[in-house]
Design a protein around this motif. Structure first.
Motif, PDB file in Angstrom:
ATOM      1  N   LYS A 100       1.145  -0.968  -0.312  1.00 23.47           N
ATOM      2  CA  LYS A 100       0.788  -0.313   0.013  1.00 23.47           C
ATOM      3  C   LYS A 100       0.629   1.117   0.015  1.00 23.47           C
ATOM      4  CE  LYS A 100      -4.421  -2.393   2.052  1.00 23.47           C
ATOM      5  NZ  LYS A 100      -5.318  -1.898   3.215  1.00 23.47           N
ATOM      6  N   GLU A 101       2.134   1.003   0.542  1.00 25.19           N
ATOM      7  CA  GLU A 101       2.416   2.568   0.111  1.00 25.19           C
ATOM      8  C   GLU A 101       3.284   2.420  -0.708  1.00 25.19           C
ATOM      9  OE1 GLU A 101       7.183   3.583   2.876  1.00 25.19           O
ATOM     10  OE2 GLU A 101       6.654   1.785   2.433  1.00 25.19           O
ATOM     11  N   LEU A 102       3.623   1.872  -1.779  1.00 25.68           N
ATOM     12  CA  LEU A 102       4.173   1.818  -2.772  1.00 25.68           C
ATOM     13  C   LEU A 102       3.464   2.188  -3.690  1.00 25.68           C
ATOM     14  CD1 LEU A 102       6.327   1.777  -4.797  1.00 25.68           C
ATOM     15  CD2 LEU A 102       5.772  -1.084  -5.295  1.00 25.68           C
ATOM     16  N   ALA A 103       1.369   1.907  -3.559  1.00 22.21           N
ATOM     17  CA  ALA A 103       0.055   2.329  -4.702  1.00 22.21           C
ATOM     18  C   ALA A 103       0.487   3.408  -3.828  1.00 22.21           C
ATOM     19  CB  ALA A 103      -0.864   1.551  -3.879  1.00 22.21           C
ATOM     20  N   ARG A 104       0.871   4.014  -2.894  1.00 21.51           N
ATOM     21  CA  ARG A 104       0.634   6.028  -2.634  1.00 21.51           C
ATOM     22  C   ARG A 104       1.927   6.634  -3.010  1.00 21.51           C
ATOM     23  NH1 ARG A 104      -0.169   4.404   3.860  1.00 21.51           N
ATOM     24  NH2 ARG A 104      -2.096   3.622   3.104  1.00 21.51           N
ATOM     25  N   GLN A 105       2.789   6.404  -3.721  1.00 18.00           N
ATOM     26  CA  GLN A 105       4.196   6.948  -4.588  1.00 18.00           C
ATOM     27  C   GLN A 105       3.708   6.319  -6.056  1.00 18.00           C
ATOM     28  OE1 GLN A 105       6.476   8.302  -3.573  1.00 18.00           O
ATOM     29  NE2 GLN A 105       5.310   8.100  -1.032  1.00 18.00           N
ATOM     30  N   ILE A 106       3.431   5.628  -6.458  1.00 21.73           N
ATOM     31  CA  ILE A 106       3.271   4.825  -7.616  1.00 21.73           C
ATOM     32  C   ILE A 106       1.528   4.022  -8.267  1.00 21.73           C
ATOM     33  CG2 ILE A 106       3.320   3.500  -9.837  1.00 21.73           C
ATOM     34  CD1 ILE A 106       6.681   3.601  -8.914  1.00 21.73           C
ATOM     35  N   ALA A 107       1.331   5.080  -9.148  1.00 21.27           N
ATOM     36  CA  ALA A 107      -0.128   4.038  -9.803  1.00 21.27           C
ATOM     37  C   ALA A 107      -0.258   3.607 -11.179  1.00 21.27           C
ATOM     38  CB  ALA A 107      -1.488   5.069  -9.306  1.00 21.27           C
ATOM     39  N   VAL A 108      -0.343   2.688 -11.758  1.00 20.67           N
ATOM     40  CA  VAL A 108       0.394   1.965 -13.219  1.00 20.67           C
ATOM     41  C   VAL A 108      -1.426   2.094 -14.023  1.00 20.67           C
ATOM     42  CG1 VAL A 108       1.161   0.265 -13.920  1.00 20.67           C
ATOM     43  CG2 VAL A 108       1.888   1.500 -12.224  1.00 20.67           C
ATOM     44  N   LEU A 109      -1.358   2.657 -14.729  1.00 14.73           N
ATOM     45  CA  LEU A 109      -2.894   1.853 -16.036  1.00 14.73           C
ATOM     46  C   LEU A 109      -1.541   0.833 -17.325  1.00 14.73           C
ATOM     47  CD1 LEU A 109      -5.335   2.198 -17.096  1.00 14.73           C
ATOM     48  CD2 LEU A 109      -4.910   4.123 -18.876  1.00 14.73           C
ATOM     49  N   PRO A 110      -1.874   0.253 -17.223  1.00 14.26           N
ATOM     50  CA  PRO A 110      -1.513  -0.912 -17.972  1.00 14.26           C
ATOM     51  C   PRO A 110      -1.874  -0.931 -19.070  1.00 14.26           C
ATOM     52  CG  PRO A 110      -3.093  -2.215 -16.580  1.00 14.26           C
ATOM     53  CD  PRO A 110      -2.504  -1.255 -16.162  1.00 14.26           C
ATOM     54  N   GLN A 111      -1.528  -1.276 -20.162  1.00 16.66           N
ATOM     55  CA  GLN A 111      -1.813  -1.516 -21.639  1.00 16.66           C
ATOM     56  C   GLN A 111      -3.167  -1.800 -22.105  1.00 16.66           C
ATOM     57  OE1 GLN A 111       1.177  -3.461 -24.347  1.00 16.66           O
ATOM     58  NE2 GLN A 111       0.050  -2.793 -26.227  1.00 16.66           N
ATOM     59  N   ILE A 112      -3.179  -3.327 -21.732  1.00 16.07           N
ATOM     60  CA  ILE A 112      -5.015  -4.566 -21.284  1.00 16.07           C
ATOM     61  C   ILE A 112      -5.590  -3.702 -19.860  1.00 16.07           C
ATOM     62  CG2 ILE A 112      -5.303  -6.429 -22.176  1.00 16.07           C
ATOM     63  CD1 ILE A 112      -3.679  -6.529 -23.866  1.00 16.07           C
TER      64      ILE A 112
END
Length: 273
Positions: free
Chosen positions: A74-86
């Motif tokens: 959860k700490e990483l998700a507060r730093q980075i949000a990812v939208l994948p290709q698919i």
């Protein structure tokens, strides 16, 4: 220039194939950054490794100077949000339901959906101009509208870094332009670091502030778009002949003229960074 992400000596092997070879790069904070290169050169793999979706065989990734391996989920998700290709559109989910999923890094068994969560979801929907559609079903939206809702999910996550893997690939030219302008607006207003894998080099040239060019699992150039995206680089990496022209409104654009008739213009000289 302050660094948001530092990558040192990064190598990735999938199966028995080495996909990334000794990658070094410093991604500037608060910029729109594009990663370009031919199919299969390692762009998506680099993005996934920088977000800890893929574990490297060698090397390190640092977020704001901290090793990415030391972050909790959860700490990483507060730093980075990812939208994948698919990404699959969930069935029977409304626009608002999907964007609320962006608040998972702040939820726990003992904390229900709060007024703060609701406020961040509303702000995200307003930012992508989908607030009037929040009660509609996702599967009833067009492809461009769905992409804007997925972007709202990332914004609701309140991360300082956004990773997007080819967010314009399946959109028509109108919605491609709309997405790039929207990302530029978000970058300018919120100061987020936005890293985008792009196939369209004109989008990289016109809408991003820093470009990383890849070839065969290595970074061959990085810097300001006008310095990286040149006829020489296009010829070497993509094996096509192209010119850079200036449009009536002063934008630089790539004009592709022909295939590289020789098939290759010599070996790429990989720059260690």
């Amino acid at each position: 220039m302050e660094t948001a992400i530092q990558v040192d000596h990064l190598s990735v092997v999938i199966g028995k194939k080495e996909i990334l070879h000794d990658i070094h790069i410093a991604i500037p904070k608060g910029r729109m950054v594009s990663i370009i290169g031919p199919n299969g050169c390692g762009k998506s793999t680099l993005l996934k490794t920088m977000s800890r979706m893929i574990q490297p065989q060698e090397g390190h990734v640092y977020i704001q100077g901290k090793d990415i391996r030391s972050f909790g989920r959860k700490e990483l998700a507060r730093q980075i949000a990812v939208l994948p290709q698919i990404h699959q559109v969930p069935g029977d989910v409304t626009v608002e339901d999907l964007v609320q999923m962006g608040r998972f890094p702040y939820r726990s068994l003992y904390r229900s959906f709060s007024a703060d969560d609701a406020r961040y979801v509303d702000k995200a929907l307003y930012a992508v101009q989908m607030h009037t559609r929040k009660d509609e079903w996702m599967q009833h939206l067009s492809g461009g509208e769905q992409q804007r809702v997925w972007l709202a999910l990332l914004l609701a996550q309140r991360s300082s870094i956004l990773f997007l893997d080819e967010p314009t690939t399946y959109l028509d030219i109108h919605h491609q332009l709309r997405m790039m302008k929207l990302l530029g607006h978000i970058n300018e207003k919120l100061g987020l670091t936005i890293v985008i894998v792009l196939h369209d080099m004109n989008q990289a040239l016109q809408y991003t502030q820093y470009v990383i060019a890849m070839h065969e699992g290595r970074i061959v150039a990085a810097g300001q778009p006008q310095d990286v995206i040149t006829p020489q680089l296009i010829r070497s990496v993509f094996h096509v002949q192209a010119d850079i022209v200036v449009t009536q409104n002063g934008k630089r654009a790539i004009l592709v003229e022909d295939l590289d008739q020789e098939g290759s213009y010599g070996r790429i000289h990989h720059k260690r960074r």
